[in-house]
Design an enzyme around this catalytic site. Structure first.
Site, PDB file in Angstrom:
ATOM      1  CB  THR A 207      -0.997  -0.024   1.191  1.00 50.57           C
ATOM      2  OG1 THR A 207      -1.915   1.063   1.065  1.00 50.57           O
ATOM      3  CG2 THR A 207      -0.321   0.049   2.546  1.00 50.57           C
ATOM      4  CG  ASN A 208      -0.442   4.647  -1.323  1.00 52.10           C
ATOM      5  OD1 ASN A 208      -1.101   5.440  -0.669  1.00 52.10           O
ATOM      6  ND2 ASN A 208      -0.978   3.948  -2.323  1.00 52.10           N
ATOM      7  CG  HIS A 209       3.301   6.645   3.465  1.00 54.35           C
ATOM      8  ND1 HIS A 209       3.302   5.778   4.535  1.00 54.35           N
ATOM      9  CD2 HIS A 209       4.523   6.538   2.893  1.00 54.35           C
ATOM     10  CE1 HIS A 209       4.480   5.191   4.621  1.00 54.35           C
ATOM     11  NE2 HIS A 209       5.242   5.628   3.629  1.00 54.35           N
ATOM     12  CB  SER A 210      -3.108   7.841   0.198  1.00 51.85           C
ATOM     13  OG  SER A 210      -4.318   8.555   0.164  1.00 51.85           O
TER      14      SER A 210
END
Ligand code: PMT
Length: 393
Positions: A207-210
């Site tokens: 995933t990512n940091h959004s």
């Protein structure tokens, strides 16, 4: 946008103190709030509290001196865009339903022909009483927005339905009502938000940091400007804005399917979501054991949502860049056939992922470029929507 005026009718309930937070939040959002209190409400909270916060008088009586001014309830009813009664006691609900007019709130409501919002607050027995239910049904039938109440701990110590909804919920519905004639009235906007999660195994993901804050701010701004909003969101820790249709997804593929379905009736698609570009090719059915020193997980491309979805609507993307911001964003604008792109530098410590603020550069397909300063994500949303509104008109 033109400033809207809200009449906030406060009636006799222990929840009256929450009306202070409602008034303050609405004022922060640019709404001009005029407070009216019944005599019973003033037993729970002093008019001075609202006067000190809003820096304007509170009307508590029908019988204030009329020597120099107009009749209070008529003047108030003519000045407003909506009337919110919060908290609304069983008594005021009965008066509103029956057309009675013997205090400043009921008189003003009878004289007012704009939208009415009612946030009931009372003991569960009073709320569930057939008379109260019939009165609420009458108000609903006339188009009033009934907000809540919630089920939970009651002032009496018991548990049941009758707790006034939280201020944020009431403010959300009020903003939606006040925005109904805004520049997005009659428009449907699909907004995506959050970072997709691509499973590695049943407990791990790529995933990512959004955080979802940018997308949620856009969804809320669309709502407040009169749009019907469909928010397609990857998992976030945020409460979806009230008055917005929310579709929860996890993976890029699910976001693609949900967005493709949502845009069928849409006038605009705004993709603030941070969609994974790659996903594990073969997610493991069982939790991967810690047996090897290194682990290689093959990845495959996900679908490019913006590029793949076809249709006749305004297309807005975001570009999350760590270098060559404007060059890369312009390339994405062309490659994804966008009308607008908002480029943000995700290496900035005061903006981008997770922050309440963002610094974006808006680019259009004609070569136009607008470098915005650091703004709250809500302000960024409104500046972006100003551009979308122009394209829609
Ligand atoms: O959520 P926050 O914490 O508030 O942070 C906000 C944000 C930094 C996530 C947001 O402002 C932002 O930049 N969103 C886009 C992130 C992104 O995926 O950028 P990108 O440059 O990789 O993609 C370009 C555009 O294509 C984006 O609109 C993206 O949604 C879209 N895309 C990307 C990949 C993919 N498979 N399909 C897509 O449609």
């Amino acid at each position: 946008m033109e400033q809207r005026t809200l009449l906030l009718g406060v009636t006799g309930s222990i929840a009256a103190y929450k009306a202070v937070e409602i008034a303050r939040d609405l004022e922060r959002r640019g709404v001009h709030v005029r407070v009216l209190m019944t005599e019973a409400a003033t037993r729970f909270i002093a008019p001075l509290t609202f006067e000190a916060l809003l820096k304007r008088p509170v009307t508590t009586s029908l019988w204030e001196s009329r020597q120099s001014g107009p009749i209070p309830h008529i003047a108030l009813s003519e000045s407003a865009d909506a009337l919110l009664v919060a908290p609304a006691s069983a008594d005021i609900i009965a008066k509103l339903a029956g057309g009675m007019a013997d205090d400043i709130v009921s008189c003003t409501a009878l004289a007012f022909n704009g939208p009415l919002l009612v946030a009931p607050a009372m003991h569960a027995n009073m709320y569930e009483h057939v008379a109260t239910q019939a009165n609420l049904a009458t108000l609903r039938g006339r188009g009033a927005v009934i907000i809540g109440p919630e089920t939970g701990e009651l002032a009496s110590g018991g548990h049941g339905a009758g707790r006034m909804s939280e201020p944020a919920t009431i403010v959300g519905w009020t903003m939606k009502t006040l925005g109904r004639k805004g520049d997005f009235a009659g428009r449907t906007v699909v907004v995506t938000a959050g970072g997709t999660q691509e499973p590695i195994d049943p407990v791990r993901c790529v995933t990512n940091h959004s955080s979802g804050k940018m997308g949620y701010a856009i969804a809320e701004a669309c709502r407040d400007r009169g749009a019907d909003v469909i928010l397609v969101t990857a998992p976030t820790g945020l409460q979806p804005p009230v008055g917005v249709e929310t579709v929860n997804v996890v993976t890029a593929q699910q976001m693609y399917e949900a967005t493709r379905a949502a845009v069928r009736e849409a006038h605009a698609l705004i993709m603030a979501a941070a969609v994974a570009d790659y996903r594990p090719s073969n997610p493991a059915a069982d939790k991967i054991k810690k047996e090897r020193e290194t682990l290689v997980i093959p990845l495959e491309r996900t679908v490019d949502i913006l590029k793949s979805i076809e249709g006749d609507f305004i297309r807005v993307g975001f570009a999350a860049e760590s270098s060559s911001l404007e060059h890369n964003a312009r390339a994405k604008l062309a490659e994804k056939h966008l009308d607008l792109i908002a480029a943000n530098d995700i290496t900035a410590s005061d903006a981008g992922f997770g922050s309440d603020n963002n610094r974006v550069t808006i680019m259009d397909r004609d070569g136009g470029i607008d470098r915005l300063p650091l703004l709250s994500k809500r302000e960024v949303a409104d500046r972006l929507l100003d551009r979308v509104a122009k394209l829609l008109s």
